[in-house]
Scaffold this motif. Structure first.
Motif, PDB file in Angstrom:
ATOM      1  N   TYR A  77       0.819  -1.222   0.000  1.00 56.89           N
ATOM      2  CA  TYR A  77       0.000   0.000   0.000  1.00 56.89           C
ATOM      3  C   TYR A  77       0.846   1.262   0.000  1.00 56.89           C
ATOM      4  O   TYR A  77       0.353   2.361  -0.244  1.00 56.89           O
ATOM      5  N   THR A 133      -6.432   0.982  11.849  1.00 61.31           N
ATOM      6  CA  THR A 133      -5.032   1.323  12.153  1.00 61.31           C
ATOM      7  C   THR A 133      -4.501   2.538  11.408  1.00 61.31           C
ATOM      8  O   THR A 133      -3.636   3.245  11.918  1.00 61.31           O
ATOM      9  N   ASN A 158       7.127  -5.138  13.285  1.00 57.82           N
ATOM     10  CA  ASN A 158       6.835  -6.413  13.979  1.00 57.82           C
ATOM     11  C   ASN A 158       6.635  -7.571  13.010  1.00 57.82           C
ATOM     12  O   ASN A 158       6.169  -7.399  11.887  1.00 57.82           O
TER      13      ASN A 158
HETATM   14  N1  LIG Z   1     -12.278  -5.730  16.528  1.00 55.76           N
HETATM   15  C1  LIG Z   1     -11.584  -6.322  17.502  1.00 55.76           C
HETATM   16  O1  LIG Z   1     -12.134  -6.815  18.489  1.00 55.76           O
HETATM   17  C2  LIG Z   1     -10.096  -6.400  17.380  1.00 55.76           C
HETATM   18  C3  LIG Z   1      -9.343  -7.226  18.236  1.00 55.76           C
HETATM   19  C4  LIG Z   1      -7.937  -7.292  18.054  1.00 55.76           C
HETATM   20  C5  LIG Z   1      -7.332  -6.525  17.048  1.00 55.76           C
HETATM   21  N2  LIG Z   1      -8.123  -5.727  16.265  1.00 55.76           N
HETATM   22  C6  LIG Z   1      -7.526  -4.912  15.196  1.00 55.76           C
HETATM   23  O2  LIG Z   1      -6.848  -5.751  14.294  1.00 55.76           O
HETATM   24  C7  LIG Z   1      -5.855  -4.964  13.611  1.00 55.76           C
HETATM   25  C8  LIG Z   1      -4.546  -5.732  13.576  1.00 55.76           C
HETATM   26  O3  LIG Z   1      -4.058  -5.889  14.918  1.00 55.76           O
HETATM   27  P1  LIG Z   1      -2.773  -6.803  15.203  1.00 55.76           P
HETATM   28  O4  LIG Z   1      -2.672  -6.980  16.663  1.00 55.76           O
HETATM   29  O5  LIG Z   1      -2.841  -7.961  14.308  1.00 55.76           O
HETATM   30  O6  LIG Z   1      -1.574  -5.850  14.762  1.00 55.76           O
HETATM   31  P2  LIG Z   1      -0.483  -6.127  13.622  1.00 55.76           P
HETATM   32  O7  LIG Z   1      -1.204  -6.183  12.307  1.00 55.76           O
HETATM   33  O8  LIG Z   1       0.372  -7.274  14.001  1.00 55.76           O
HETATM   34  O9  LIG Z   1       0.403  -4.823  13.723  1.00 55.76           O
HETATM   35  C9  LIG Z   1      -0.100  -3.582  13.336  1.00 55.76           C
HETATM   36  C10 LIG Z   1       0.264  -3.321  11.848  1.00 55.76           C
HETATM   37  O10 LIG Z   1      -0.455  -2.173  11.413  1.00 55.76           O
HETATM   38  C11 LIG Z   1       0.157  -1.724  10.230  1.00 55.76           C
HETATM   39  N3  LIG Z   1       0.093  -0.258  10.184  1.00 55.76           N
HETATM   40  C12 LIG Z   1       0.637   0.612  11.057  1.00 55.76           C
HETATM   41  N4  LIG Z   1       0.360   1.882  10.656  1.00 55.76           N
HETATM   42  C13 LIG Z   1      -0.376   1.773   9.525  1.00 55.76           C
HETATM   43  C14 LIG Z   1      -0.955   2.719   8.615  1.00 55.76           C
HETATM   44  N5  LIG Z   1      -0.852   4.050   8.822  1.00 55.76           N
HETATM   45  N6  LIG Z   1      -1.649   2.256   7.559  1.00 55.76           N
HETATM   46  C15 LIG Z   1      -1.774   0.937   7.336  1.00 55.76           C
HETATM   47  N7  LIG Z   1      -1.243  -0.022   8.152  1.00 55.76           N
HETATM   48  C16 LIG Z   1      -0.550   0.415   9.221  1.00 55.76           C
HETATM   49  C17 LIG Z   1       1.607  -2.230  10.266  1.00 55.76           C
HETATM   50  O11 LIG Z   1       1.727  -3.172   9.214  1.00 55.76           O
HETATM   51  P3  LIG Z   1       2.349  -2.750   7.773  1.00 55.76           P
HETATM   52  O12 LIG Z   1       3.839  -2.894   7.923  1.00 55.76           O
HETATM   53  O13 LIG Z   1       1.740  -3.727   6.842  1.00 55.76           O
HETATM   54  O14 LIG Z   1       1.945  -1.328   7.536  1.00 55.76           O
HETATM   55  C18 LIG Z   1       1.704  -2.954  11.607  1.00 55.76           C
HETATM   56  O15 LIG Z   1       2.552  -4.085  11.531  1.00 55.76           O
HETATM   57  C19 LIG Z   1      -5.773  -3.630  14.356  1.00 55.76           C
HETATM   58  O16 LIG Z   1      -6.514  -2.665  13.625  1.00 55.76           O
HETATM   59  C20 LIG Z   1      -6.464  -3.939  15.675  1.00 55.76           C
HETATM   60  O17 LIG Z   1      -7.005  -2.798  16.282  1.00 55.76           O
HETATM   61  C21 LIG Z   1      -9.466  -5.655  16.418  1.00 55.76           C
END
Ligand SMILES: NC(=O)c1ccc[n+]([C@@H]2O[C@H](COP(=O)([O-])OP(=O)(O)OC[C@H]3O[C@@H](n4cnc5c(N)ncnc54)[C@H](OP(=O)(O)O)[C@@H]3O)[C@@H](O)[C@H]2O)c1
Length: 353
Positions: A219, A267, A345
């Motif tokens: 992206y 995010t 990460n």
């Molecule tokens: N709805 C729920 O109950 C629930 C529960 C748990 C988690 N979540 C959500 O699930 C998503 C993923 O969480 P995760 O723990 O698996 O984290 P993760 O994907 O392991 O880490 C976060 C990733 O976000 C990306 N990122 C950071 N800044 C960004 C930007 N400006 N634009 C686009 N991507 C960006 C980065 O990947 P890149 O290097 O690819 O940019 C980073 O590695 C989060 O949005 C979290 O809030 C929701």
């Protein structure tokens, strides 16, 4: 392809190993509100007396504590659905081993998944304790990630809301991350065509080589909208969105009639005050008969037994993404959210206190 279970360890600063030999507790407390991504100034690492075991609870030595994107909202000056007050130990899910128990359900030596926080010891009662883990099935960090709330989030979002059928195209953002990579494993198991969006060429390679994506898009490269069209020649039936913002804007054009949008995270949006503006999508929702559904994982405990059945089965067969990355020592904690948001990460990020 066996995709389960790589662990990376990053050293960060001075490390006081959690040996259980002192009466002190190292802990990370919140000292101020964050603007944007919480940095080291938001936290203070210190020492306090080790907490006493609660009257009807347990005392655990924390083995691993999670670092989650959602923590940005908890620490923000804006009032969110979950808020951490200044002065509190930073809350976090984690795995701990019971060293004292006053609850007959838990024995000394049990490893439990619970909300233990960024600290070495936690006194926990029923409200903080989720369930016992089985380290014979998978190592503890995996129970914080793919067999913890990350895996459950992926399962509820995809199986309960996205409901892909064989041959559907499932498009996933934060594709190489803790939640996104598990969504990909589950979507593959449904026979779907799985496409990922992630940041930078190295993550795109990881999606293709290690995580089972049929196609992956960077992206951060120019002309995202065109790349999405090229990677999804048959359109998109399930859009599992962890980012929102400009990435989501590029995806709407390729959504098929009847597509399901699973809004799992936002995010890419730095602040909701004021709400960012962008293209209006009501007409797409109407004309394409889209379903756009958000969810918060803790509302879906009734689905966890079914979710665990599939997640554990895929894990045992080596078909569940389960990368974990460990930051060693609580001194790494204040910088951990900036590290996570930088995209550095590898899968589920944990702190070993
Ligand atoms: N709805 C729920 O109950 C629930 C529960 C748990 C988690 N979540 C959500 O699930 C998503 C993923 O969480 P995760 O723990 O698996 O984290 P993760 O994907 O392991 O880490 C976060 C990733 O976000 C990306 N990122 C950071 N800044 C960004 C930007 N400006 N634009 C686009 N991507 C960006 C980065 O990947 P890149 O290097 O690819 O940019 C980073 O590695 C989060 O949005 C979290 O809030 C929701």
């Amino acid at each position: 392809m066996n995709i389960a279970g790589t662990t990376h360890t990053a050293q960060a600063g001075q490390h006081s190993p959690n040996t259980g030999l002192t009466g002190l507790n190292r802990e990370v407390r919140v000292v101020q509100r964050a603007t944007g991504i919480p940095g080291p100034e938001v936290f203070r690492v210190g020492e306090a007396p080790r907490p006493e075991c609660a009257a009807d609870g347990v005392l655990v030595r924390v083995l691993y504590a999670s670092v989650d994107p959602g923590m940005r909202g908890w620490l923000s000056a804006e009032r969110n659905y979950f808020h951490v007050a200044d002065g509190e130990v930073m809350p976090a899910e984690g795995v701990g081993v019971v060293i004292e128990s006053r609850d007959p359900r838990w024995q000394v030596g049990d490893q439990l998944f619970g909300r233990f926080g960024w600290q070495q010891y936690a006194a926990a009662g029923a409200a903080q304790l989720h369930w016992r883990i089985d380290p014979k099935i998978a190592p503890p960090p995996v129970w914080v990630g793919s067999l913890g709330f990350n895996g459950l989030t992926a399962w509820v979002g995809l199986r309960h809301l996205g409901r892909p059928r064989a041959g559907d195209t499932v498009l996933i953002t934060t594709a190489a991350g803790a939640v996104g990579s598990v969504v990909a494993s589950l979507a593959r198991a449904s026979g779907a065509n799985v496409v990922g969006i992630a940041g930078g060429p190295a993550k795109v390679r990881r999606c293709l080589d290690d995580l089972g994506y049929a196609a992956a898009i960077d992206y951060k490269a120019p002309d995202l909208a065109r790349s999405v069209v090229q990677a999804c020649p048959n359109g998109v039936d399930v859009y599992f969105d962890n980012t929102g913002g400009a990435i989501a804007d590029a995806v709407f054009a390729v959504l098929n009639k009847g597509a399901r949008i699973v809004q799992c995270g936002t995010t890419s949006v730095a602040s909701w005050n004021p709400p960012p503006s962008g293209p209006r999508r009501e007409r797409d929702v109407l004309v394409k008969r889209l379903s756009w559904c958000g969810f918060v994982i803790t509302d879906h405990a009734d689905l966890f037994p079914r979710a665990f059945e599939e997640l554990k089965d895929l894990y045992v067969r080596g078909a569940l993404a389960a990368d974990t990355q460990i930051l060693d020592g609580l001194d790494a904690a204040p910088g951990a959210l900036q590290y996570l948001y930088s995209g550095a990460n590898h899968g589920r990020l944990c702190i070993r206190p």
